[in-house]
Design an enzyme around this catalytic site. Structure first.
Site, short mmCIF file in Angstrom:
data_model
loop_
_atom_site.label_atom_id
_atom_site.label_comp_id
_atom_site.label_asym_id
_atom_site.label_seq_id
_atom_site.Cartn_x
_atom_site.Cartn_y
_atom_site.Cartn_z
N THR A 8 54.85 12.03 94.08
CA THR A 8 54.42 11.17 92.97
C THR A 8 54.29 11.94 91.66
OG1 THR A 8 53.14 9.92 94.58
CG2 THR A 8 52.63 9.55 92.26
N GLU A 9 54.99 11.49 90.64
CA GLU A 9 54.90 12.08 89.29
C GLU A 9 55.10 13.61 89.30
OE1 GLU A 9 54.54 9.97 86.69
OE2 GLU A 9 54.26 8.23 87.98
#
Lengths: 423, 450
Positions: B145-146
């Protein structure tokens, strides 16, 4: 009678109190001309003397108004005067009013600007214009007593008195010291003091306020009388709300400002939750301390048991009361405080601060010092966990509050009128 | 030959509806169906469909010389299936060319890697299954994530069998080193680490249409000149960005599509770069050194750390509350609860609660449906409170067979209003209840906590 708000256009307890009082007086056969500055109305001063019947008939809580209106005439005066407005209330007022008249929003914004800290020329103008109208009205309408509610209408009361030479009663719902603490606005204070000096009688909503009037404004105690507020009896309301969780609910409802003591509520919630997980807290309302409260709740790590419901009004308030198990009003300063009575009316046990006027009239309420978080959390824990206590408060609290009738308060007001009417 | 590695992040969260205090315990629909549908339709038409078409045409034009990669979050895929199935088809067409690699990630684009390893692994597995079912490929490279990464997260990815991972070429991690090489994990050197070249990536993703930028307008020739200016010894340029850059963050009118259309041609004619996907980069190049990342980094904001999602009182409290429920959720086989559990973990919910509004405030505002972080927090906690109430109604430590016990109690719930026929979260084979012995252990653990 001079007021500045009347249901349904109310921003706080004042309009409700005026309404209750007017109804009570009507029951005792007192005829009333009630004058309010029109909040969102027309600017043309000619329209000021129009009787607007469609407005007054809006009824909030299933009451038949008709019989009362036989005694009451209701006037609106063109003015952009908006008293006592927090930015949040203001927002909701704006959205309400914009539905009705979009063209007036500019004036409303002007008024907001004044009340957000600077009391400029416009406010003087508004107050004196209101007073001007008052003197005209005093000439046109025969009356025996002039009754003015809170500082913005004192000049109007004074003007009317000068015109008609009738006795003036001023009704103190709050003083500048309640609104601003020690950093009072001199302009407001001066108006208040002048009104109190000229008045023939002063009615305060509690002994607490009476003492402030006597001590801080130097008024002769002999003409200051306390008449406590009351609450409308709603009977058994048909509003219902399903409580979606098993925990007991402890409620704070009011503006989230320093005056109302929301921070003490949060700290007490934390203490209670250390002992007992089966409690849920809710803070309903908005104000300049709201975000700080949200952060504090996060910091204390209790946000799974502490909810924020935002600004509630009308039916939502009663819906909240129907699912509440305890109502807390930890006000730092509260001239009276009608909302605990509303909670008790819905059979909710209440905890109130000793620093509130309402503490003078209630027996079946737990009273604590607002700063005493330990006592507050003790009281919450007790009401939540000990059936005997909460049962008793529920039952007798309801009875007690049902006996606090506006009729009784109005009778006292009527007696005060009678004592000064020149025959 | 040197390599350009394009990677695009495709993600949409399930946005939450305005959930009032009075809804707690009474209403279990948490999602803003209207907003989710309309945003999905809008972005599909402005970005996903036209950009996919463009990429497909480029692949057709240059054969297998033009290669790119995507990671598509499970919540985005679920919403494609619900609101815009044609987007799935266009991605399938892209994957079928063989020039497009799909990367693995957590199903709900969550921050679970920072808190709960078991949940993290579960979510990656679920996402893998979804990718396999939709695209018929098995991802070999992981993208958290990210681009959140630390040595520990890399180790977990290696354990799960991934050969490479993507992250930010954060200055404070690299120091004097260049992001334009292949690195490896500091704990398990088998895992290759690809670092984003944030200058060249952000030239496209953020600065492309900024008229205040001295380099505006950015042409393909200028961009390739910058690529050529990179020291010849440096091997890889990793260009990682949001896929929504094309058509959504940078509107079509800015010329972003034309830029992309002409980029491959100029790269092939004027430079010695080729296009590779992350797994090819990992296979072809050798890592030059291990990269040490003791504390998690990400690609967000100026700080390149976690403060966009965690750190203030609100975020930390919400995050703690969320993962304190993990143990109970493990014992539940109710698909509705499991679905909400996953969707509530999406990192965006924490992003909305961010209170740092300085240089990156604009970016935050752009993506934020709430007026203030406080509102976001209040809304999220109201929903989480309701979720906890449901969980406690279903959770029954004394029973061995949860199903029989729960049927009665769950009947008070209204049926879910969102139906996702395809969602992996609802497939029975993905709902696994722990065995009796493990169950007892968890129950004991929960009891001890109290």
């Amino acid at each position: 009678m001079f007021g500045w708000e009347f249901p349904p256009h109310i921003t706080g307890g004042l309009g409700t109190a005026c309404y209750g009082l007017v109804k009570g007086l009507a029951k005792h056969g007192v005829d009333i001309v009630f004058i309010v500055p029109r909040l969102f109305g027309d600017e043309d001063s000619r329209s000021a003397f129009l009787l607007n019947a469609s407005d007054v008939e809006i009824n909030e809580r299933n009451f038949s108004y008709e019989e009362y209106w036989k005694h009451i005439s209701y006037y609106e005066i063109g003015s952009n005067l908006i008293p006592y407005v927090t930015p949040e209330d203001f927002k909701s007022m704006i959205s309400e009013s914009s539905l009705k008249s979009k063209s007036k929003s500019e004036n409303i914004f002007k008024a907001k600007y004044k009340f957000s800290g600077k009391y400029g020329n416009d406010l003087y103008e508004e107050v004196s214009r209101y007073a001007l109208v008052a003197s005209v009205l005093a000439k046109e309408h025969r009356h025996d007593v002039i009754h003015a509610h809170d500082w913005l209408t004192y000049p109007a009361g004074i003007a009317a008195k000068k015109m008609s030479k009738k006795p003036l009663v001023i009704h103190v719902h709050a003083t500048e010291f309640d609104r601003s603490g020690e950093n009072i606005n001199q302009f407001v204070y001066d108006i208040e003091k002048k009104g109190m000096e000229i008045a023939d009688r002063i009615i305060t909503v509690s002994n607490l306020t009476r003492n402030i009037v006597i001590e801080r404004y130097g008024i002769n105690p002999d003409k200051v009388f306390t008449v406590h507020n009351a609450v409308e009896n709603i009977g058994d309301s048909n509003i219902s709300q399903n409580k979606g969780f098993p925990e007991k609910l402890v409620t704070f409802l009011g503006r989230v400002t320093f005056q109302k003591g929301p921070d003490y509520f949060v700290e007490a919630a934390y203490k209670v939750l250390q002992k007992d997980e089966n409690v849920r807290f809710v803070m309903a309302g908005s104000g300049d301390m709201l975000y700080r409260m949200v952060r504090r709740v996060g910091k204390l790590g209790i946000s799974n048991r502490f909810q924020f419901a935002g600004f509630l009004k009308g039916e939502d308030v009663e819906r909240l009361f129907t699912i509440s198990d305890v109502y807390v009003m930890p006000s730092v300063s509260e001239p009276f405080g009608i909302s605990p009575l509303e909670a008790m009316r819905s059979s909710v046990p209440v905890i109130i601060s000793k620093q509130s006027g309402v503490a003078e009239v209630l027996k079946y309420a737990i009273k604590v010092d607002f700063w005493d978080i330990d006592a507050l959390s003790d009281a919450i824990y007790g009401l939540v966990n000990y059936q005997g206590l909460s049962k008793m408060f529920r039952k007798y609290g309801r009875e007690e509050v049902d006996n606090l009738k506006w009729e009784n308060s109005a009778l006292n007001v009527k007696k005060i009128y009678e004592s000064i009417i020149v025959h | 030959m040197r390599a350009i590695c394009f990677y695009f992040q495709v993600h949409q969260p399930f946005r939450l509806r305005r959930y009032r205090f009075f809804d707690i315990g009474n209403n279990h629909n948490y999602y803003d169906d209207f907003a989710n549908r309309s945003i999905m339709k809008k972005v599909a038409n402005k970005c996903y469909l036209p950009t996919n078409q463009l990429m497909y045409e480029l692949i057709q034009e240059y054969g297998d010389r033009f290669r790119i990669s995507y990671s598509i979050s499970g919540t985005a895929l679920d919403q494609f299936e619900m609101y815009a199935p044609e987007v799935i088809e266009s991605f399938q067409r892209l994957v079928s060319t063989g020039c497009v690699e799909i990367l693995a990630e957590t199903y709900s684009h969550s921050l679970s890697s920072l808190r709960n390893k078991e949940e993290f692994v579960n979510q990656v597995t679920l996402h893998n299954k979804k990718i396999e079912r939709l695209f018929g490929v098995k991802p070999t490279v992981f993208r958290n994530t990210e681009l959140i990464y630390s040595d520990g997260i890399g180790e977990m990815a290696a354990e799960m069998g991934f050969k490479a991972i993507l992250t930010e070429g954060a200055k404070h991690i690299l120091g004097w080193k260049s992001p334009n090489f292949l690195y490896c994990n500091a704990i398990n050197p088998k895992l290759k680490v690809l670092l984003k070249n944030f200058t060249l990536s952000d030239d496209i993703a953020f600065r492309f249409s900024n008229r205040g930028w001295p380099e505006w307008p950015l042409t393909t020739e200028k961009y390739v000149k910058w690529l050529n200016a990179i020291n010849q010894k440096q091997e890889i340029v990793n260009l990682f960005m949001d896929y929504e850059t094309f058509g959504e963050h940078q509107w079509a009118e800015t010329g972003i599509f034309d830029f992309m259309r002409h980029l491959p041609k100029v790269v092939f004619s004027d430079s010695n770069f080729q296009f590779l996907t992350p797994s090819e980069v990992a296979d072809i190049f050798d890592p030059v050194a291990p990269i040490h990342v003791p504390y998690p980094i990400s690609w967000a904001d100026e700080e390149r750390d976690l403060t966009a999602w965690l750190g203030n009182e609100l975020q930390d409290d919400a995050f703690d509350n969320l993962y304190s429920l993990a143990d109970k959720v493990r014992l539940i086989d109710n698909p509705d609860i499991l679905r909400d559990w996953r969707y509530l973990q999406t990192s965006d919910h924490f992003y909305y609660q961010c209170t740092k509004w300085f240089s990156d405030g604009d970016v935050h505002k752009y993506f934020n449906p709430y007026d203030s972080p406080y509102e976001a927090f209040i809304n999220y906690m109201n929903i989480l409170s309701d979720f906890e109430i449901r969980l406690n109604q279903v959770y029954n430590p004394s029973s061995d067979n949860i199903l029989t016990k729960t049927k009665k109690k769950t009947s008070v719930f209204k049926p879910s209003t969102i139906i996702q026929p395809g969602s992996e979260l609802l497939m029975p084979e993905n709902v696994v209840v722990p065995k009796k012995a493990i169950r007892k252990k968890i129950v004991k653990k929960i009891a001890r906590k109290k």
